[in-house]
Design a protein around this motif. Structure first.
Motif, mmCIF file in Angstrom:
data_model
loop_
_atom_site.group_PDB
_atom_site.id
_atom_site.type_symbol
_atom_site.label_atom_id
_atom_site.label_comp_id
_atom_site.label_asym_id
_atom_site.label_seq_id
_atom_site.Cartn_x
_atom_site.Cartn_y
_atom_site.Cartn_z
ATOM 1 N N ASN A 150 51.598 8.961 60.984
ATOM 2 C CA ASN A 150 50.375 10.410 60.568
ATOM 3 C C ASN A 150 50.753 11.647 60.332
ATOM 4 O O ASN A 150 50.793 12.383 59.916
ATOM 5 C CB ASN A 150 48.854 9.766 60.695
ATOM 6 N N ILE A 151 51.482 11.140 62.522
ATOM 7 C CA ILE A 151 50.916 12.678 62.747
ATOM 8 C C ILE A 151 52.796 13.339 62.486
ATOM 9 O O ILE A 151 52.947 14.625 62.460
ATOM 10 C CB ILE A 151 51.266 12.891 64.871
ATOM 11 N N LYS A 152 53.488 12.536 62.708
ATOM 12 C CA LYS A 152 55.091 12.992 61.611
ATOM 13 C C LYS A 152 54.637 13.996 60.625
ATOM 14 O O LYS A 152 55.140 15.248 60.105
ATOM 15 C CB LYS A 152 56.082 11.889 62.171
ATOM 16 N N GLU A 178 58.389 19.622 59.767
ATOM 17 C CA GLU A 178 59.554 20.689 59.449
ATOM 18 C C GLU A 178 60.024 20.517 60.210
ATOM 19 O O GLU A 178 60.629 20.865 61.138
ATOM 20 C CB GLU A 178 59.417 22.087 58.775
ATOM 21 N N ASN A 179 62.024 20.205 59.833
ATOM 22 C CA ASN A 179 63.187 19.382 61.422
ATOM 23 C C ASN A 179 62.225 18.794 62.178
ATOM 24 O O ASN A 179 62.851 19.202 63.036
ATOM 25 C CB ASN A 179 63.400 20.618 61.337
ATOM 26 N N ASN A 180 61.133 17.489 62.191
ATOM 27 C CA ASN A 180 60.594 17.601 62.723
ATOM 28 C C ASN A 180 60.125 18.229 64.108
ATOM 29 O O ASN A 180 59.811 17.277 65.327
ATOM 30 C CB ASN A 180 61.643 15.834 63.257
ATOM 31 N N ARG A 181 60.007 19.286 64.165
ATOM 32 C CA ARG A 181 58.957 20.153 64.770
ATOM 33 C C ARG A 181 57.978 20.308 64.627
ATOM 34 O O ARG A 181 57.422 20.807 63.492
ATOM 35 C CB ARG A 181 60.571 21.332 65.322
ATOM 36 N N ILE A 182 57.077 20.937 65.532
ATOM 37 C CA ILE A 182 55.834 21.254 65.329
ATOM 38 C C ILE A 182 56.160 23.258 64.944
ATOM 39 O O ILE A 182 56.964 23.492 64.801
ATOM 40 C CB ILE A 182 55.225 21.564 66.416
ATOM 41 N N ASN A 183 55.254 23.723 63.989
ATOM 42 C CA ASN A 183 55.460 24.698 63.089
ATOM 43 C C ASN A 183 53.823 25.536 63.643
ATOM 44 O O ASN A 183 53.133 25.319 63.272
ATOM 45 C CB ASN A 183 55.230 24.522 62.248
ATOM 46 N N LEU A 242 60.921 20.987 70.713
ATOM 47 C CA LEU A 242 61.525 20.428 70.691
ATOM 48 C C LEU A 242 60.656 19.124 69.562
ATOM 49 O O LEU A 242 59.542 18.937 69.338
ATOM 50 C CB LEU A 242 60.423 19.187 72.391
ATOM 51 N N ILE A 243 61.283 17.932 69.622
ATOM 52 C CA ILE A 243 61.359 16.841 68.628
ATOM 53 C C ILE A 243 60.365 16.056 68.708
ATOM 54 O O ILE A 243 59.984 15.844 70.131
ATOM 55 C CB ILE A 243 63.196 16.022 67.777
ATOM 56 N N LEU A 244 60.318 15.167 67.992
ATOM 57 C CA LEU A 244 58.672 14.249 67.869
ATOM 58 C C LEU A 244 58.887 12.965 69.244
ATOM 59 O O LEU A 244 58.086 12.847 70.055
ATOM 60 C CB LEU A 244 58.501 14.162 66.966
ATOM 61 N N SER A 245 60.648 12.725 68.795
ATOM 62 C CA SER A 245 60.595 11.505 69.855
ATOM 63 C C SER A 245 60.453 12.509 71.335
ATOM 64 O O SER A 245 60.212 11.308 72.217
ATOM 65 C CB SER A 245 61.612 10.694 69.669
ATOM 66 N N ASP A 246 60.720 13.134 71.084
ATOM 67 C CA ASP A 246 60.824 13.474 72.815
ATOM 68 C C ASP A 246 59.346 13.708 73.310
ATOM 69 O O ASP A 246 59.475 13.853 74.512
ATOM 70 C CB ASP A 246 61.697 14.905 72.744
#
Length: 497
Positions: free
Chosen positions: A6-8, A14-19, A65-69
């Motif tokens: 849900n967070i993702k 957008e490109n697995n990054r926060i906007n 940084l991407i979500l997994s990081d």
């Protein structure tokens, strides 16, 4: 796992990054294991302060940084379950844009605040001190050019009409210095002049600084701020625009600027900025021929929606020409102003702030602030031409790192200035009127007498006037009596001017 998904979907779409919202400026600081962040929301005109894990987390988000990081970091801290709440708080504060809000990233009008909140002021002052103590530089004042389309009679710039523009910094030199500022931790960047909008690359400079997260204020006379200019300016979410209004009397204001119609253009610019939701700051330097209308000018400027500073300070020109001091307010008028409530000189306000601790620096110039001139010279402040370097030959980063607060702590010219305390001044603190002083300015002393450790004549004159007013009031006279005694109209301050 469903929460992470849900967070993702909602926040990392957008490109697995926060906007991040386009209307924020921010700076992240790290020293050893200490993390601090300041965010300025230029849409609703609020500051947000983060520290510790929340600061480090925002820093990771802002670095892309991407979500997994992010998840891996939170697992190490054992706080993965707090990520959703943190992101919701950032969303509710208009700091990040969620997927459901992506089509709402418009620019609704939020009237600018006329005053900062006390809590925000206190938090900012505390952070500014921490930034300095940990080797960072807090702010830079940059005079992009000395060229100006006004010619104010009291201006400290020697000749605004004959400027060697070829000797000014190039766009690329400016960009390099902005890069250095970002590395040094500069959050507040003030663009001034002269008239900064006369540089053809003004918006390119604003755009570059904005992309580096700078919280940008710029000072202008407003003459070029037509609808098209303000519309373009609003795209960069400027923190604040400062414009000077010298009198409520258009004719007198124009006489000072020596440009017919400048009053109307400056006032109209302030109105347009307010209607666009851009915060404004109005500075009104009071001269001997305008101060009789002090309260009328103050009332006008307050009606325009910005924060207002009524200023009694004057500076010689940067080349030592003392002609601006001919506009000093007469001593008897200063006494009446000191006996009048709601003026900067009033003896019934700020009594606890009179006088100084003489084991401290005189001001923040060269400590949490540096100034850059049009040709690359670096100074403690804009009106203090005491050179501590030039970015054409030495990077801004090197100049700061060689100071007392930098990592090198060399015995540089800047470091020598930073060691100066009030106790080093030649005469300050040695007279009875010094206890009535609330402005010691080494810049003005440097220009007036060639030695920044000397006292400033006009500052002493104001302190003496305040002391005299205090004595008269304590002897039973009121403001009306004092005006009569000094042969000054009781309506002084509310007259035309």
């Amino acid at each position: 796992m469903s929460l992470i998904n849900n967070i993702k979907d909602e926040f990392f779409y957008e490109n697995n990054r926060i906007n991040l919202a386009s209307w924020i400026s921010f700076r992240n600081y790290q020293n050893k294991e200490k993390y601090r962040t300041i965010i300025s929301n230029e849409k609703n005109h609020n500051y947000i302060f983060l520290e510790g894990v929340s600061s480090k987390l925002f820093s990771m988000l802002s670095e892309g940084l991407i979500l997994s990081d992010i998840i891996n970091f939170l697992k190490e801290e054992n706080i993965v379950d707090q990520l959703n709440d943190f992101l919701i708080k950032l969303k509710s504060s208009d700091i990040i844009i969620s997927k459901s809000d992506i089509e709402k990233e418009t620019k609704p009008f939020y009237p600018p605040m006329t005053k900062e909140k006390n809590a925000e002021n206190n938090n900012e002052e505390e952070l500014k001190e921490w930034v300095k103590e940990n080797g960072f530089l807090w702010s830079v004042h940059w005079n992009l050019t000395y060229k100006c389309n006004e010619n104010c009679k009291h201006c400290y710039i020697p000749d605004v009409k004959n400027v060697d523009e070829k000797a000014e910094l190039s766009k690329q030199e400016i960009f390099k210095a902005i890069d250095d500022m970002a590395d040094l931790g500069v959050f507040h960047l003030t663009l001034s002049g002269g008239e900064p909008t006369l540089r053809k690359d003004f918006f390119k400079i604003v755009n570059y600084a904005s992309k580096k997260g700078m919280c940008i204020t710029f000072y202008t006379n407003g003459l070029k701020l037509n609808n098209e200019f303000i519309e373009q300016l609003s795209k960069y979410w400027i923190h604040k625009v400062g414009i000077s209004i010298y009198s409520s009397d258009p004719k007198l204001h124009d006489e000072i600027t020596q440009v017919k119609g400048s009053f109307d253009k400056s006032v109209n610019a302030l109105k347009k900025l307010y209607n666009k939701g851009i915060k404004t700051e109005i500075n009104s330097v009071q001269l001997n021929n305008t101060v009789q209308g002090y309260f009328k000018t103050k009332k006008l400027t307050e009606s325009l929606g910005g924060s207002v500073t009524m200023d009694f300070s004057l500076s010689p020109k940067l080349n030592g020409d003392l002609s601006p001091l001919s506009f000093e307010i007469d001593f008897d008028k200063l006494i009446v102003l000191s006996a009048t409530s709601n003026t900067p000189l009033s003896v019934d306000t700020k009594k606890d702030e009179w006088g100084y601790r003489y084991d401290e620096p005189v001001c923040g110039a060269g400590h949490d602030l540096l100034c850059i001139g049009p040709q690359g010279g670096v100074y403690p402040c804009a009106s203090f031409p005491f050179s501590v370097g030039n970015i054409k030959t030495t990077s801004l980063k090197s100049i700061w790192q060689d100071s007392l607060y930098g990592k090198n702590k060399n015995d540089s010219v800047l470091a020598q200035w930073q060691r100066v305390k009030l106790e080093n001044f030649i005469e300050c603190g040695k007279y009875d009127y010094c206890s009535y002083c609330d402005q010691i300015c080494p810049a003005e002393a440097f220009l007036e007498k060639g030695n920044y450790l000397e006292k400033v004549s006009y500052n002493c004159k104001q302190a003496k006037a305040r002391m005299e007013a205090d004595k008269l009031l304590k002897n039973g006279l009121n403001r009306k009596n004092i005006c009569y005694k000094l042969n000054i109209s009781k309506n002084f301050g509310w007259q035309n001017g």
